[in-house]
Design a protein around this motif. Structure first.
Motif, PDB file in Angstrom:
ATOM      1  N   UNK A  61       5.884   5.011  -2.382  1.00 17.58           N
ATOM      2  CA  UNK A  61       6.091   6.089  -1.423  1.00 17.58           C
ATOM      3  C   UNK A  61       4.826   6.350  -0.617  1.00 17.58           C
ATOM      4  N   UNK A  62       3.680   6.228  -1.238  1.00 17.53           N
ATOM      5  CA  UNK A  62       2.421   6.449  -0.532  1.00 17.53           C
ATOM      6  C   UNK A  62       2.195   5.366   0.516  1.00 17.53           C
ATOM      7  N   UNK A  63       2.511   4.101   0.196  1.00 17.25           N
ATOM      8  CA  UNK A  63       2.318   3.032   1.178  1.00 17.25           C
ATOM      9  C   UNK A  63       3.313   3.167   2.319  1.00 17.25           C
ATOM     10  N   UNK A  64       4.541   3.608   2.052  1.00 16.68           N
ATOM     11  CA  UNK A  64       5.521   3.816   3.114  1.00 16.68           C
ATOM     12  C   UNK A  64       5.075   4.929   4.053  1.00 16.68           C
ATOM     13  N   UNK A  65       4.555   6.002   3.485  1.00 10.73           N
ATOM     14  CA  UNK A  65       4.107   7.129   4.307  1.00 10.73           C
ATOM     15  C   UNK A  65       2.921   6.735   5.161  1.00 10.73           C
ATOM     16  N   UNK A  66       2.021   5.940   4.626  1.00  8.17           N
ATOM     17  CA  UNK A  66       0.858   5.521   5.423  1.00  8.17           C
ATOM     18  C   UNK A  66       1.303   4.589   6.543  1.00  8.17           C
ATOM     19  N   UNK A  67       2.314   3.732   6.300  1.00  8.27           N
ATOM     20  CA  UNK A  67       2.845   2.845   7.341  1.00  8.27           C
ATOM     21  C   UNK A  67       3.576   3.623   8.414  1.00  8.27           C
ATOM     22  N   UNK A  68       4.293   4.636   8.058  1.00  6.89           N
ATOM     23  CA  UNK A  68       5.010   5.448   9.034  1.00  6.89           C
ATOM     24  C   UNK A  68       4.036   6.225   9.894  1.00  6.89           C
ATOM     25  N   UNK A  69       2.986   6.721   9.294  1.00  5.94           N
ATOM     26  CA  UNK A  69       2.009   7.488  10.065  1.00  5.94           C
ATOM     27  C   UNK A  69       1.321   6.603  11.088  1.00  5.94           C
ATOM     28  N   UNK A  70       0.982   5.376  10.677  1.00  4.08           N
ATOM     29  CA  UNK A  70       0.322   4.478  11.631  1.00  4.08           C
ATOM     30  C   UNK A  70       1.302   4.075  12.722  1.00  4.08           C
ATOM     31  N   UNK A  71       2.571   3.863  12.379  1.00  4.66           N
ATOM     32  CA  UNK A  71       3.583   3.508  13.366  1.00  4.66           C
ATOM     33  C   UNK A  71       3.818   4.640  14.354  1.00  4.66           C
ATOM     34  N   UNK A  72       3.830   5.840  13.876  1.00  7.64           N
ATOM     35  CA  UNK A  72       4.066   6.971  14.755  1.00  7.64           C
ATOM     36  C   UNK A  72       2.883   7.185  15.677  1.00  7.64           C
ATOM     37  N   UNK A  73       1.703   6.895  15.222  1.00  2.00           N
ATOM     38  CA  UNK A  73       0.543   7.048  16.098  1.00  2.00           C
ATOM     39  C   UNK A  73       0.569   5.973  17.192  1.00  2.00           C
ATOM     40  N   UNK A  74       1.023   4.740  16.833  1.00  4.95           N
ATOM     41  CA  UNK A  74       1.156   3.695  17.849  1.00  4.95           C
ATOM     42  C   UNK A  74       2.223   4.064  18.859  1.00  4.95           C
ATOM     43  N   UNK A  75       3.326   4.614  18.378  1.00  3.41           N
ATOM     44  CA  UNK A  75       4.386   5.049  19.289  1.00  3.41           C
ATOM     45  C   UNK A  75       3.900   6.178  20.184  1.00  3.41           C
ATOM     46  N   UNK A  76       3.097   7.046  19.663  1.00  2.00           N
ATOM     47  CA  UNK A  76       2.562   8.163  20.455  1.00  2.00           C
ATOM     48  C   UNK A  76       1.635   7.630  21.527  1.00  2.00           C
ATOM     49  N   UNK A  77       0.829   6.609  21.193  1.00  2.00           N
ATOM     50  CA  UNK A  77      -0.064   6.039  22.169  1.00  2.00           C
ATOM     51  C   UNK A  77       0.724   5.337  23.292  1.00  2.00           C
ATOM     52  N   UNK A 135       4.879   7.751 -16.799  1.00  2.15           N
ATOM     53  CA  UNK A 135       5.376   6.407 -17.082  1.00  2.15           C
ATOM     54  C   UNK A 135       5.043   5.458 -15.940  1.00  2.15           C
ATOM     55  N   UNK A 136       5.038   4.168 -16.231  1.00  2.65           N
ATOM     56  CA  UNK A 136       4.675   3.153 -15.237  1.00  2.65           C
ATOM     57  C   UNK A 136       5.656   3.131 -14.075  1.00  2.65           C
ATOM     58  N   UNK A 137       6.946   3.339 -14.345  1.00  2.00           N
ATOM     59  CA  UNK A 137       7.946   3.313 -13.273  1.00  2.00           C
ATOM     60  C   UNK A 137       7.685   4.438 -12.273  1.00  2.00           C
ATOM     61  N   UNK A 138       7.300   5.603 -12.768  1.00  2.00           N
ATOM     62  CA  UNK A 138       7.014   6.726 -11.878  1.00  2.00           C
ATOM     63  C   UNK A 138       5.762   6.422 -11.063  1.00  2.00           C
ATOM     64  N   UNK A 139       4.782   5.790 -11.663  1.00  2.00           N
ATOM     65  CA  UNK A 139       3.566   5.432 -10.946  1.00  2.00           C
ATOM     66  C   UNK A 139       3.874   4.456  -9.817  1.00  2.00           C
TER      67      UNK A 139
END
Length: 114
Positions: A90-106, A80-84
């Motif tokens: 969720x995919x955009x949130x995970x990609x933002x968190x990963x980039x944020x964590x890499x900046x924090x690591x740097x 269904x469209x809602x699940x999509x």
């Protein structure tokens, strides 16, 4: 009384089967050999019979149906469209968190070097 009747029937059956299987003169006298021409005409009539063709078609359709049922795989329900939308969010949130964590690591790596 039932035992004697059963025994008599068994003896008669044994005599008949012995005579049928081991008395060759009785078997050969009853056999008649059909000529090849007559046999071919009988085979052609059988193959041309609509009953034979009907039975052949019914058996063929039945085997086709059995093969279809055997190889049938149910398709998964459509997404269904809602699940999509939830999966995309969720995919955009995970990609933002990963980039944020890499900046924090740097940043933490730079502070530890100083």
């Amino acid at each position: 009384m039932k035992k004697t009747c059963f025994f008599r029937i068994a003896v008669l059956f044994a005599e008949f089967s012995f005579n049928f299987f081991f008395n060759k003169s009785m078997q050969t006298a009853d056999k008649k050999i059909m000529p090849v021409e007559q046999m071919i005409s009988v085979v052609m009539k059988v193959l041309a019979s609509p009953h034979v063709w009907g039975a052949f078609i019914v058996v063929l359709l039945y085997l086709n149906f059995v093969s279809y049922v055997q190889h049938y795989h149910k398709r998964p329900p459509p997404v269904r469209k809602a699940v999509k939308k939830q999966v995309a969010a969720a995919a955009t949130e995970n990609s933002g968190e990963n980039s944020g964590t890499s900046e924090n690591a740097e940043k933490s790596a730079e502070t530890s070097e100083k």
